[in-house]
Design a protein around this motif. Structure first.
Motif, short mmCIF file in Angstrom:
data_model
loop_
_atom_site.label_atom_id
_atom_site.label_comp_id
_atom_site.label_asym_id
_atom_site.label_seq_id
_atom_site.Cartn_x
_atom_site.Cartn_y
_atom_site.Cartn_z
N GLN A 2 -52.73 36.58 -7.90
CA GLN A 2 -53.91 36.72 -6.67
C GLN A 2 -53.74 38.17 -6.38
OE1 GLN A 2 -52.78 33.85 -3.63
NE2 GLN A 2 -54.66 32.73 -4.30
N GLN A 6 -52.20 36.25 1.01
CA GLN A 6 -52.62 35.71 2.26
C GLN A 6 -51.41 35.02 2.90
OE1 GLN A 6 -56.19 33.85 3.06
NE2 GLN A 6 -55.75 33.11 4.80
N GLN A 9 -49.32 30.24 5.01
CA GLN A 9 -50.09 29.28 4.51
C GLN A 9 -50.62 28.09 5.41
OE1 GLN A 9 -48.05 27.21 0.85
NE2 GLN A 9 -50.16 27.69 -0.36
N PHE A 89 -59.67 32.09 5.51
CA PHE A 89 -59.76 32.78 4.23
C PHE A 89 -59.93 34.35 4.51
CE2 PHE A 89 -59.02 29.22 1.15
CZ PHE A 89 -59.85 28.17 1.72
N PHE A 102 -60.89 35.93 -2.95
CA PHE A 102 -60.17 35.18 -1.89
C PHE A 102 -58.66 35.37 -1.85
CE2 PHE A 102 -63.88 33.75 0.41
CZ PHE A 102 -64.94 33.82 -0.37
N GLY A 103 -58.32 35.21 -0.65
CA GLY A 103 -56.72 35.02 -0.50
C GLY A 103 -56.67 33.36 -0.52
N GLY A 104 -55.35 32.85 -0.55
CA GLY A 104 -55.05 31.59 -0.56
C GLY A 104 -55.34 30.51 0.58
N GLY A 105 -55.56 31.28 1.64
CA GLY A 105 -56.02 30.48 2.70
C GLY A 105 -55.00 30.36 3.66
N TYR B 35 -67.48 27.95 -7.10
CA TYR B 35 -65.93 28.13 -6.83
C TYR B 35 -65.32 26.97 -7.02
CZ TYR B 35 -66.88 32.95 -4.86
OH TYR B 35 -67.12 34.35 -4.57
N GLN B 37 -61.77 25.32 -5.10
CA GLN B 37 -60.75 25.69 -4.15
C GLN B 37 -59.80 24.22 -4.39
OE1 GLN B 37 -62.32 24.81 -0.09
NE2 GLN B 37 -60.41 25.21 0.80
N PRO B 39 -55.48 23.83 -2.99
CA PRO B 39 -54.40 24.12 -1.88
C PRO B 39 -53.61 25.35 -2.41
CG PRO B 39 -54.71 22.00 -2.09
CD PRO B 39 -55.25 22.40 -3.39
N GLY B 40 -53.43 26.36 -1.57
CA GLY B 40 -52.48 27.47 -1.73
C GLY B 40 -53.01 28.59 -2.70
N LEU B 41 -54.23 28.16 -3.67
CA LEU B 41 -54.72 29.35 -4.37
C LEU B 41 -56.07 29.74 -3.90
CD1 LEU B 41 -54.55 27.34 -7.84
CD2 LEU B 41 -52.96 29.08 -6.82
N GLY B 42 -56.51 29.26 -2.92
CA GLY B 42 -57.75 29.87 -2.16
C GLY B 42 -59.08 29.45 -3.11
N LEU B 43 -59.98 30.10 -2.92
CA LEU B 43 -61.26 30.11 -3.79
C LEU B 43 -61.25 31.04 -5.05
CD1 LEU B 43 -61.98 29.38 -0.67
CD2 LEU B 43 -64.19 29.55 -1.25
#
Lengths: 112, 115
Positions: A2, A6, A9, A89, A102-105, B35, B37, B39-43
């Motif tokens: 990435q 981010q 989590q 995000f 984008f970051g991982g959220g 995109y 989506q 979990p943990g990987l974003g978009l």
């Protein structure tokens, strides 16, 4: 790998507290940094954005702080409310106008 | 308000099936995106398109293709679905404001399960 990292989590904050979400990047060509907010069952929506010519941008309870030398930026949510509970995000775009990275959220929960 | 509509909210398919995910936007935007989506990987960007009949690979195009025959419609195609393509798929369109900042408008997503 990435390009925008981010953290955390997930985040749990009490109502009225400050929520802080951090992002870091490596690519110095990034020159636009938006934050998107996503509620359950919905797509993300633009919340606030900043360019690196300023160190801070505030819109209501939401503030972006930007540290160009450290290549870091963060979102601060003041007086956090249960209605702020969502996934956030961070993202970055380079000056060639290429696509958002984008970051991982971060999944934020604000407890009443 | 900009509206980006994805045809299905939930979809269950079997391994090897051909899958079509449809997306329509009503704001005459030139740019459209797909995109996924996780979990943990974003978009993560699969494909995007700047114009009708034009497509560009994103970061993870393998196993996917797209079609843009009309400006308002952008379709994502899984030629032969596999279990690792189980994910939330998000379509978006975008506009560039006067400050040359791109703003994405997302649909509500399609949760695809491949069994």
């Amino acid at each position: 790998q990435q390009q925008v990292k981010q953290s955390p989590q997930s985040l749990i904050v009490q109502k009225g507290g400050i929520s802080i979400i951090n992002c870091a990047y490596e690519n110095t060509a990034f020159d636009y940094f938006p934050w998107y907010q996503q509620f359950p069952g919905k797509g993300p929506a633009l919340l606030i954005a900043i360019r690196p010519d300023v160190s801070e941008k505030k819109e209501g309870r939401f503030t972006i702080s930007f540290n160009k030398s450290a290549k870091q930026f963060s979102l601060h949510i003041m007086d956090s409310q249960p209605g702020d509970s969502a996934t956030y995000f961070c993202a970055a775009v380079n000056n060639a106008g290429n696509m958002l990275t984008f970051g991982g959220g971060t999944r934020l929960m604000v407890k009443p | 308000d900009v509206k980006v509509t994805q045809s299905s909210r939930y979809l269950v398919k079997r391994t090897g099936e051909k899958v079509f995910l449809e997306c329509v936007q009503d704001m005459d935007h030139e740019n459209m995106f797909w995109y996924r989506q996780d979990p943990g990987l974003g978009l993560r960007l699969i494909y995007f398109s700047y114009d009708v009949k034009m497509k560009e690979k994103g970061d993870i195009p393998e196993g996917y293709s797209v079609s843009r025959e009309k400006k308002e419609r952008f379709s994502l195609i899984l030629e032969s679905a596999s279990t690792n393509q189980t994910s939330m798929y998000l379509c978006a369109s975008s506009l560039v404001d006067r400050g040359n900042n791109e703003k994405l408008f997302f649909g509500s997503g399609t949760q695809l399960s491949v069994l």
